[in-house]
Design a protein around this motif. Structure first.
Motif, PDB file in Angstrom:
ATOM      1  N   THR A 168       0.824  -1.209   0.000  1.00 15.39           N
ATOM      2  CA  THR A 168       0.000   0.000   0.000  1.00 15.39           C
ATOM      3  C   THR A 168       0.861   1.263   0.000  1.00 15.39           C
ATOM      4  OG1 THR A 168      -0.095   0.097   2.419  1.00 15.39           O
ATOM      5  CG2 THR A 168      -1.831  -1.167   1.295  1.00 15.39           C
ATOM      6  N   MET A 169       0.221   2.368  -0.376  1.00 12.85           N
ATOM      7  CA  MET A 169       0.879   3.667  -0.348  1.00 12.85           C
ATOM      8  C   MET A 169       1.321   4.014   1.075  1.00 12.85           C
ATOM      9  SD  MET A 169       1.610   6.214  -2.540  1.00 12.85           S
ATOM     10  CE  MET A 169       0.362   6.419  -3.836  1.00 12.85           C
ATOM     11  N   PHE A 199       4.298  -5.359  -4.402  1.00 14.24           N
ATOM     12  CA  PHE A 199       3.784  -6.639  -4.892  1.00 14.24           C
ATOM     13  C   PHE A 199       2.520  -6.409  -5.720  1.00 14.24           C
ATOM     14  CE2 PHE A 199       6.938  -7.937  -2.106  1.00 14.24           C
ATOM     15  CZ  PHE A 199       7.150  -9.303  -2.176  1.00 14.24           C
ATOM     16  N   VAL A 200       2.424  -7.141  -6.812  1.00 13.77           N
ATOM     17  CA  VAL A 200       1.384  -6.848  -7.802  1.00 13.77           C
ATOM     18  C   VAL A 200       0.334  -7.957  -7.908  1.00 13.77           C
ATOM     19  CG1 VAL A 200       0.929  -6.245 -10.199  1.00 13.77           C
ATOM     20  CG2 VAL A 200       3.047  -5.473  -9.118  1.00 13.77           C
ATOM     21  N   ALA A 227       0.159  -0.147  -7.971  1.00 14.65           N
ATOM     22  CA  ALA A 227       1.609  -0.031  -8.152  1.00 14.65           C
ATOM     23  C   ALA A 227       1.969   1.203  -8.977  1.00 14.65           C
ATOM     24  CB  ALA A 227       2.153  -1.294  -8.819  1.00 14.65           C
ATOM     25  N   LYS A 228       1.167   1.533  -9.982  1.00 11.03           N
ATOM     26  CA  LYS A 228       1.466   2.712 -10.797  1.00 11.03           C
ATOM     27  C   LYS A 228       1.276   4.001 -10.010  1.00 11.03           C
ATOM     28  CE  LYS A 228       0.811   0.854 -15.450  1.00 11.03           C
ATOM     29  NZ  LYS A 228       0.168   1.011 -16.777  1.00 11.03           N
ATOM     30  N   ASN A 229       0.290   4.026  -9.128  1.00 12.41           N
ATOM     31  CA  ASN A 229       0.108   5.205  -8.273  1.00 12.41           C
ATOM     32  C   ASN A 229       1.314   5.405  -7.363  1.00 12.41           C
ATOM     33  OD1 ASN A 229      -2.416   6.083  -9.192  1.00 12.41           O
ATOM     34  ND2 ASN A 229      -3.543   4.776  -7.761  1.00 12.41           N
ATOM     35  N   ILE A 250      10.515  -1.474  -7.354  1.00  9.61           N
ATOM     36  CA  ILE A 250      10.567  -2.815  -7.926  1.00  9.61           C
ATOM     37  C   ILE A 250       9.124  -3.287  -8.067  1.00  9.61           C
ATOM     38  CG2 ILE A 250      11.010  -5.232  -7.354  1.00  9.61           C
ATOM     39  CD1 ILE A 250      13.719  -4.523  -6.396  1.00  9.61           C
ATOM     40  N   PHE A 251       8.783  -3.718  -9.235  1.00  8.84           N
ATOM     41  CA  PHE A 251       7.473  -4.354  -9.446  1.00  8.84           C
ATOM     42  C   PHE A 251       7.690  -5.847  -9.209  1.00  8.84           C
ATOM     43  CE2 PHE A 251       7.598  -0.546 -12.119  1.00  8.84           C
ATOM     44  CZ  PHE A 251       6.567   0.171 -11.519  1.00  8.84           C
TER      45      PHE A 251
END
Length: 348
Positions: A168-169, A199-200, A227-229, A250-251
């Motif tokens: 999370t953010m 983590f995606v 993840a993009k945010n 890191i994605f």
């Protein structure tokens, strides 16, 4: 002819291997992969393979216990991978070419229930033990309360950090602020490098289970949007810091979990910036796809999808569930690894 992985790298993505298997490290390095990560699951699987039995025999003969054997072998495996990627680290002057070393997941094991301050102290002690003196090693610390509270001290000590188990953010902000405080305590920030593993695919598994009423357009998009945010927030924060090295996302968990998804779903979605730590199978499937990857990192789904996710996702619940699952996913294999070593020791 340009390969699919080469097009991904040319688009601006650093590709790392989510394995430290010696053969896979060598073969992926030749494909343009520029770093690697490890975790207890990876180490356990490699030890199960039998290819490191001679090390177990050697360390057993020296009188070492299972726990010490496990970490000695992990250290050697990571160092071997570091040797492969060291030319990348040297060429990029410390901006790439790293191998991640994960600290003991049993620090967060609910069965042990260690006090918070003891966990923090052990993260700092172990981070320094396994991190100091390694040019291109990253120390993986989870974004748990104790892990986050250890980050400032570790960064101030010169440790290169990979903050993992970020969902999370909120976690990302807490981790980034702690790392940055530590960086500003250094005499120089020239060698300061940090990454944050978001983590995606696990997020999309969560939405399938806990948000079944999402529309077809929104289901399967939460991991990417989240993840993009965070990626954009990360890019905005570091823009004016005038640092020599990139502080990157890191994605992680980029292997697809749903059979209906193409294996390169996440690989394509994050093309253009940051680091993708791909499982070996995913890199192989990308290479076999014949696809050409271009920048998609700053492309978002339609606004109505974003609005739907904003209105329906409870990030507090998401973080709680995925952290509990994440801790178990690493603690349980570490326990199994120690049992495996004990059984191999007994057979020596």
């Amino acid at each position: 002819m340009t390969t699919p992985l080469e097009t991904l790298i040319q688009a601006g993505t650093k590709v790392w291997l989510d394995s430290i298997d010696p053969e896979l490290v060598d073969s992926n390095y030749k494909l343009g992969v520029s770093g690697a990560t490890s975790n207890p699951v990876i180490v356990s699987d490699l030890i199960k393979s039998g290819q490191f039995d001679s090390w177990i025999e050697e360390l057993t003969a020296e009188g070492k216990e299972a726990d010490e054997i496990a970490w000695t072998i992990t250290d050697r495996m990571v160092q071997n991978a570091q040797d492969v990627f060291l030319p990348v680290w040297e060429r990029t002057e410390g901006n790439d070419g790293y191998v991640s070393f994960e600290l003991d997941p049993l620090l967060e094991d609910p069965d042990r229930n260690l006090p918070h301050d003891e966990r923090v102290a052990q993260y700092i002690e172990l981070g320094k033990k396994w991190g100091i003196g390694h040019k291109n090693r990253m120390i993986k610390v989870p974004a748990t309360p104790a892990g986050i509270d250890a980050l400032e001290e570790l960064c101030a000590a010169g440790i290169t950090l990979n903050v993992t188990l970020c969902f999370t953010m909120r976690q990302y902000h807490a981790a980034r602020e702690a790392v940055w405080r530590g960086a500003q305590r250094r005499q120089s920030t020239d060698a300061f490098k940090s990454v944050y593993s978001i983590f995606v695919s696990r997020v999309d598994v969560y939405s399938e289970k806990h948000l079944p009423d999402l529309s077809d357009a929104a289901q399967g998009q939460l991991g990417i949007v989240n993840a993009k945010n965070i990626w954009k927030d990360n890019a905005d924060f570091w823009t004016d810091k005038n640092l020599k090295l990139q502080q990157e996302l890191i994605f992680a968990s980029t292997g697809t979990k749903l059979p209906s998804d193409p294996p390169w779903k996440y690989v394509a979605a994050f093309a253009g910036d940051g680091i993708e730590t791909n499982p070996p199978k995913t890199n192989q499937q990308v290479q076999e796809s014949g696809k050409s990857f271009g920048r998609e990192i700053d492309q978002m789904p339609p606004q109505e999808v974003l609005d739907e996710l904003d209105s329906k996702v409870d990030y507090v619940h998401l973080e709680k569930i995925l952290m509990e699952e994440g801790i178990a996913k690493f603690a349980d294999p570490q326990k199994a690894l120690l049992q495996l070593i004990e059984s191999k020791k007994a057979a020596v």
